[in-house]
Motif scaffolding. Structure first.
Motif, PDB file in Angstrom:
ATOM      1  N   GLU A 182      44.705  47.623  50.928  1.00 25.41           N
ATOM      2  CA  GLU A 182      44.396  46.684  51.578  1.00 25.41           C
ATOM      3  C   GLU A 182      43.344  45.790  50.747  1.00 25.41           C
ATOM      4  O   GLU A 182      43.348  44.681  50.296  1.00 25.41           O
ATOM      5  CB  GLU A 182      43.574  46.762  52.844  1.00 25.41           C
ATOM      6  CG  GLU A 182      44.396  47.495  53.863  1.00 25.41           C
ATOM      7  CD  GLU A 182      43.458  47.937  55.127  1.00 25.41           C
ATOM      8  OE1 GLU A 182      43.104  47.105  55.989  1.00 25.41           O
ATOM      9  OE2 GLU A 182      43.057  48.912  55.039  1.00 25.41           O
ATOM     10  N   ALA A 183      42.337  46.613  49.971  1.00 24.02           N
ATOM     11  CA  ALA A 183      41.307  46.046  49.004  1.00 24.02           C
ATOM     12  C   ALA A 183      41.934  45.332  47.821  1.00 24.02           C
ATOM     13  O   ALA A 183      41.513  44.199  47.449  1.00 24.02           O
ATOM     14  CB  ALA A 183      40.445  47.357  48.635  1.00 24.02           C
ATOM     15  N   VAL A 184      42.924  45.767  47.028  1.00 22.84           N
ATOM     16  CA  VAL A 184      43.439  45.162  45.954  1.00 22.84           C
ATOM     17  C   VAL A 184      44.427  43.811  46.450  1.00 22.84           C
ATOM     18  O   VAL A 184      44.373  43.167  45.713  1.00 22.84           O
ATOM     19  CB  VAL A 184      44.079  46.170  45.245  1.00 22.84           C
ATOM     20  CG1 VAL A 184      43.176  47.297  44.550  1.00 22.84           C
ATOM     21  CG2 VAL A 184      45.412  46.626  45.734  1.00 22.84           C
ATOM     22  N   GLN A 185      44.747  43.864  47.532  1.00 23.07           N
ATOM     23  CA  GLN A 185      45.641  42.744  47.982  1.00 23.07           C
ATOM     24  C   GLN A 185      44.815  41.814  48.485  1.00 23.07           C
ATOM     25  O   GLN A 185      44.880  40.523  48.264  1.00 23.07           O
ATOM     26  CB  GLN A 185      46.583  43.159  49.306  1.00 23.07           C
ATOM     27  CG  GLN A 185      47.809  43.946  48.288  1.00 23.07           C
ATOM     28  CD  GLN A 185      48.548  44.743  49.616  1.00 23.07           C
ATOM     29  OE1 GLN A 185      48.102  44.978  50.890  1.00 23.07           O
ATOM     30  NE2 GLN A 185      49.774  45.106  49.164  1.00 23.07           N
ATOM     31  N   SER A 186      43.692  42.227  49.051  1.00 20.86           N
ATOM     32  CA  SER A 186      42.734  41.109  49.770  1.00 20.86           C
ATOM     33  C   SER A 186      41.716  40.507  48.729  1.00 20.86           C
ATOM     34  O   SER A 186      41.226  39.576  48.880  1.00 20.86           O
ATOM     35  CB  SER A 186      41.828  41.745  50.895  1.00 20.86           C
ATOM     36  OG  SER A 186      42.890  42.207  51.753  1.00 20.86           O
ATOM     37  N   PHE A 187      41.454  41.286  47.471  1.00 20.77           N
ATOM     38  CA  PHE A 187      40.363  41.072  46.586  1.00 20.77           C
ATOM     39  C   PHE A 187      41.012  41.328  45.207  1.00 20.77           C
ATOM     40  O   PHE A 187      40.621  42.084  44.302  1.00 20.77           O
ATOM     41  CB  PHE A 187      39.120  41.929  46.786  1.00 20.77           C
ATOM     42  CG  PHE A 187      38.332  41.591  48.009  1.00 20.77           C
ATOM     43  CD1 PHE A 187      37.404  40.614  47.985  1.00 20.77           C
ATOM     44  CD2 PHE A 187      38.651  42.277  49.174  1.00 20.77           C
ATOM     45  CE1 PHE A 187      36.576  40.428  49.159  1.00 20.77           C
ATOM     46  CE2 PHE A 187      37.926  42.036  50.270  1.00 20.77           C
ATOM     47  CZ  PHE A 187      36.782  40.948  50.350  1.00 20.77           C
ATOM     48  N   PRO A 188      42.379  40.535  44.981  1.00 22.28           N
ATOM     49  CA  PRO A 188      43.110  40.708  43.701  1.00 22.28           C
ATOM     50  C   PRO A 188      42.264  40.741  42.337  1.00 22.28           C
ATOM     51  O   PRO A 188      42.546  41.359  41.339  1.00 22.28           O
ATOM     52  CB  PRO A 188      44.100  39.826  43.751  1.00 22.28           C
ATOM     53  CG  PRO A 188      43.870  38.845  44.528  1.00 22.28           C
ATOM     54  CD  PRO A 188      42.876  39.202  45.728  1.00 22.28           C
ATOM     55  N   ALA A 189      41.173  39.744  42.331  1.00 24.51           N
ATOM     56  CA  ALA A 189      40.547  39.692  40.983  1.00 24.51           C
ATOM     57  C   ALA A 189      38.945  40.306  41.122  1.00 24.51           C
ATOM     58  O   ALA A 189      38.385  40.137  40.338  1.00 24.51           O
ATOM     59  CB  ALA A 189      40.387  38.362  40.741  1.00 24.51           C
ATOM     60  N   ASN A 190      38.951  40.882  41.971  1.00 27.87           N
ATOM     61  CA  ASN A 190      37.732  41.565  42.304  1.00 27.87           C
ATOM     62  C   ASN A 190      37.506  43.058  42.304  1.00 27.87           C
ATOM     63  O   ASN A 190      36.505  43.640  41.935  1.00 27.87           O
ATOM     64  CB  ASN A 190      36.761  41.171  43.635  1.00 27.87           C
ATOM     65  CG  ASN A 190      37.046  39.710  43.844  1.00 27.87           C
ATOM     66  OD1 ASN A 190      37.979  39.301  44.453  1.00 27.87           O
ATOM     67  ND2 ASN A 190      36.309  38.824  43.471  1.00 27.87           N
ATOM     68  N   VAL A 191      38.451  43.965  42.524  1.00 27.35           N
ATOM     69  CA  VAL A 191      38.465  45.355  42.791  1.00 27.35           C
ATOM     70  C   VAL A 191      39.701  46.042  42.136  1.00 27.35           C
ATOM     71  O   VAL A 191      40.466  46.898  42.817  1.00 27.35           O
ATOM     72  CB  VAL A 191      38.043  45.863  44.211  1.00 27.35           C
ATOM     73  CG1 VAL A 191      36.763  45.723  44.498  1.00 27.35           C
ATOM     74  CG2 VAL A 191      38.921  45.199  45.266  1.00 27.35           C
ATOM     75  N   ASN A 192      39.976  45.474  41.017  1.00 30.16           N
ATOM     76  CA  ASN A 192      41.167  46.195  40.262  1.00 30.16           C
ATOM     77  C   ASN A 192      40.812  47.586  40.106  1.00 30.16           C
ATOM     78  O   ASN A 192      41.393  48.603  39.871  1.00 30.16           O
ATOM     79  CB  ASN A 192      41.587  45.582  39.082  1.00 30.16           C
ATOM     80  CG  ASN A 192      42.371  44.225  39.221  1.00 30.16           C
ATOM     81  OD1 ASN A 192      43.570  44.449  39.495  1.00 30.16           O
ATOM     82  ND2 ASN A 192      41.734  43.111  39.245  1.00 30.16           N
ATOM     83  N   VAL A 193      39.637  47.749  39.923  1.00 32.55           N
ATOM     84  CA  VAL A 193      38.820  49.280  39.623  1.00 32.55           C
ATOM     85  C   VAL A 193      39.319  50.138  41.007  1.00 32.55           C
ATOM     86  O   VAL A 193      39.506  51.442  40.650  1.00 32.55           O
ATOM     87  CB  VAL A 193      37.443  49.191  39.655  1.00 32.55           C
ATOM     88  CG1 VAL A 193      36.857  48.498  38.504  1.00 32.55           C
ATOM     89  CG2 VAL A 193      36.931  48.765  40.899  1.00 32.55           C
ATOM     90  N   ALA A 194      39.328  49.586  42.022  1.00 35.03           N
ATOM     91  CA  ALA A 194      40.125  50.562  43.304  1.00 35.03           C
ATOM     92  C   ALA A 194      41.584  50.856  42.901  1.00 35.03           C
ATOM     93  O   ALA A 194      41.751  52.252  43.429  1.00 35.03           O
ATOM     94  CB  ALA A 194      40.081  49.721  44.597  1.00 35.03           C
ATOM     95  N   ALA A 195      42.031  50.203  42.281  1.00 35.54           N
ATOM     96  CA  ALA A 195      43.620  50.571  41.896  1.00 35.54           C
ATOM     97  C   ALA A 195      43.555  51.596  40.750  1.00 35.54           C
ATOM     98  O   ALA A 195      44.427  52.673  40.840  1.00 35.54           O
ATOM     99  CB  ALA A 195      44.480  49.492  41.327  1.00 35.54           C
ATOM    100  N   THR A 196      43.018  51.548  39.780  1.00 37.07           N
ATOM    101  CA  THR A 196      42.526  52.258  38.926  1.00 37.07           C
ATOM    102  C   THR A 196      42.048  53.867  39.407  1.00 37.07           C
ATOM    103  O   THR A 196      42.679  55.022  39.014  1.00 37.07           O
ATOM    104  CB  THR A 196      41.308  52.163  37.602  1.00 37.07           C
ATOM    105  OG1 THR A 196      41.817  50.762  37.363  1.00 37.07           O
ATOM    106  CG2 THR A 196      41.461  52.832  36.543  1.00 37.07           C
TER     107      THR A 196
END
Ligand SMILES: NC(=O)C1=CN([C@@H]2O[C@H](COP(=O)(O)OP(=O)(O)OC[C@H]3O[C@@H](n4cnc5c(N)ncnc54)[C@H](OP(=O)(O)O)[C@@H]3O)[C@@H](O)[C@H]2O)C=CC1
Ligand SMILES: O=C([O-])CC(=O)C(=O)O
Length: 271
Positions: A182-196
């Protein structure tokens, strides 16, 4: 010499181009692209040693050995398949796009078939090295708390969709708690780090993310806690924001630069 194409010439792309130009990365800056001519002009005028060609992705992938995507999650859909089909390696910075399991699976399949590499730098967080080491045994939990000043969160889809007036918030406020999916979809330019973190650890659905707005901050703070068979670690970084894009921390382009240096060096340290 490794021929590099840089797709996206903003805060991160601009720094990468400069690092190739000044010889910090031993490579040739062969091509650049951005949808804004001003960004292309700004990068070109910052260079002293290279005069890269402006090339759309279809042409870029025919000419270079490696494309660095530093544009947007949407751009990943264009850049990654084009690069891999052309047997070109690709480095992805807008990592949140890989929450799309079809895109991720497709990219892995083409890379295997074409014998290409997909690189994901650590970006704006510290601790990916330890997480990768720890992931060789069982991992129990991975959590990320990202705390940013208003400029680091303004304009995020989650903020807009929930009519959150972030400039009227005066104290430290938790805006979001949920999965990395949910985080990377809701904040796509803010928490790419969550995807990493998710890709290195226990996946998007199992990685927990908290996003906090803190008007008192001047830095972008990311705190990670990992628990597993190895034990437990916490890492915390207080990042200086990039002068041209307050959402992006300066550590992010530095991480890309260091990953590119690793590709051109014969002696490499770290996981
Ligand atoms: N992995 C990590 O740790 C981090 C990842 N990031 C991500 O890295 C990416 C780059 O960040 P940053 O340099 O700060 O961003 P910037 O907005 O400063 O620069 C990106 C540039 O690429 C352009 N662009 C975006 N999509 C396309 C496209 N499809 N085709 C052509 N040009 C495009 C943008 O135009 P426009 O402004 O019109 O979109 C902009 O000019 C972002 O996705 C960001 O979220 C950022 C920080 C850390
Ligand atoms: O640069 C940062 O602090 C993190 C960031 O924007 C991202 O991960 O998208």
């Amino acid at each position: 010499m490794l021929k590099i194409g840089v797709f996206g010439c903003g805060a991160i792309g601009g720094e990468i181009c400069k690092a190739i130009d000044n010889g910090q990365i031993e490579a040739e800056l062969y091509a650049i692209y951005d949808r804004h001519n001003e960004s292309l002009d700004r990068v070109k005028s910052s260079l002293e040693n290279f005069d890269p060609q402006i090339m759309e992705i279809v042409d870029m992938v025919r000419e270079v050995d490696l494309v660095v995507e530093c544009a947007s999650q949407q751009a990943v859909y264009e850049v990654v398949p084009a690069a891999l089909h052309a047997k070109c390696d690709v480095m992805v910075v807008s990592v949140g796009a890989f929450v799309d399991t079809q895109l991720l699976g497709m990219a892995e399949n083409i890379a295997r078939e074409k014998n290409c590499r997909i690189y994901v730098p650590s970006g704006a967080i510290c601790g990916i090295d330890g997480l990768i080491s720890a992931s060789a045994a069982a991992l129990h939990s991975v959590t990320l708390t990202t705390e940013k000043p208003p400029g680091g969160l303004r304009g995020a889809p989650y903020v807009l969709e929930n009519n959150i007036d972030i400039d009227s918030i005066t104290g430290r406020t938790v805006l979001f708690e949920g999965s990395a999916t949910e985080a990377v979809q809701s904040f796509p330019a803010n928490v790419n780090v969550a995807a990493t973190l998710s890709l290195a650890g226990i996946g998007f659905d199992n990685t927990r993310v908290r996003i906090v707005l803190n008007p008192a901050l001047t830095r972008n703070v990311h705190e990670i806690t990992v628990e597993g068979e190895f034990g437990r670690f916490t890492s915390r970084v207080e990042n200086v924001p990039s002068p041209t894009n307050p959402k992006t921390s300066y550590l992010a382009p530095l991480s890309v630069i260091s990953t590119l240096k690793k590709l051109t060096q014969s002696f490499n340290v770290g996981t």
